[in-house]
Design an enzyme around this catalytic site. Structure first.
Site, PDB file in Angstrom:
ATOM      1  CG  ASP A   1      89.959  55.044-117.623  1.00 30.09           C
ATOM      2  OD1 ASP A   1      89.203  55.460-118.513  1.00 30.09           O
ATOM      3  OD2 ASP A   1      89.602  54.249-116.738  1.00 30.09           O
TER       4      ASP A   1
ATOM      5  CG  ASP B   1      89.931  50.959-114.653  1.00 35.77           C
ATOM      6  OD1 ASP B   1      89.985  51.901-115.459  1.00 35.77           O
ATOM      7  OD2 ASP B   1      88.902  50.309-114.435  1.00 35.77           O
TER       8      ASP B   1
ATOM      9  CG  ASP C   1      83.957  56.396-115.489  1.00 33.63           C
ATOM     10  OD1 ASP C   1      82.953  56.584-114.818  1.00 33.63           O
ATOM     11  OD2 ASP C   1      84.268  57.101-116.477  1.00 33.63           O
TER      12      ASP C   1
END
Length: 247
Positions: A29, A192, A31
């Site tokens: 990922d 995240d 961001d």
């Protein structure tokens, strides 16, 4: 340019974490995993709402809204400011304004998390296939990766508007595995948020989570990843703990 970095040469990493045994592809990922982009996203949201004569949220609120792509971020901001769902015309107007503001300065305040570049460099040198799968609009990926000198590590980069579906749907992950001709059982998803973990599990990837990003205020452990890392350098055995230094 000042940024977080770990002053260790990648050749010092001779082995990988056991969780990577038999794995050939790692999907990351963006961001909240590689970069902390909330300051720039929050600034663009604030400018957008100010132009609409609406209250501006603080950065903490925006941090909990990130993760489902720009349209959802704008919708959440408008819903908060209006205390009601926005009309479609206002949603589109705000989205267009946000894209303009964010596109004008996507990396003014954004920073790289400690240890990220060194981990990517080491994994790349060890022959791992690295791909990027984000819900951020595709147009912003290359400028951000170029800014942090990360673009060359990735075989494939997919944004939230690159395919017909985005995370938590498994399509982007399955597309990446097919593109790289690597079966999902030999792939890993690193992210995240619960959307990363859901996409990874649905695609048959091993799921690795980072607790420092954006997960709508929820502990990432609630998404039951296969492993929680405190830093990407934990993927490399004998790696020192990352520390912040100024280049």
């Amino acid at each position: 340019m000042g940024q977080s970095a770990l002053k260790i040469h990648p050749s010092h990493y001779s082995e990988r974490h056991p969780v990577l045994q038999g794995k050939r592809l790692i999907a990351f990922d963006l961001d909240g995993t590689l970069i902390d982009s909330v300051p720039d996203l929050a600034a663009a949201v604030a400018r957008t709402l100010s132009e609409l004569d609406l209250p501006e949220p603080n950065e903490t609120k925006v941090r909990d809204w990130v993760g489902n792509g720009a349209p959802v971020l704008v919708e959440r901001a408008l819903t908060w400011a209006l205390q009601a769902p926005p009309e479609p015309s206002l949603q589109q107007r705000a989205y267009d304004a946000f894209m303009g503001h964010y596109g004008a300065a996507p990396n003014a305040l954004t920073t790289l998390y400690p240890g990220v570049k060194q981990a990517l460099e080491a994994l790349y040198q060890q022959g791992m296939t690295l791909v990027l799968i984000t819900n951020k609009p595709e147009r912003f990926i290359e400028p951000l990766l170029n800014h942090f000198e990360l673009l060359n590590y990735f075989t494939l980069c997919l944004g939230g508007d690159s395919l017909a579906e985005k995370k938590p749907h498994p399509l982007p992950l399955l597309h990446a595995a097919h593109y790289c001709q690597i079966p999902p059982t030999e792939c890993v998803m690193v992210g995240d948020s619960r959307h990363d973990m859901a996409a990874g599990k649905a695609a048959g990837f091993t799921t690795l989570a980072l607790p420092y990003g954006y997960n709508h205020g929820e502990p990432i452990e609630n998404s039951h990843p296969d492993l929680v890392l405190s830093s990407l350098t934990e993927l490399l055995l004998n790696a020192p703990r990352p520390t912040k230094v100024i280049d």
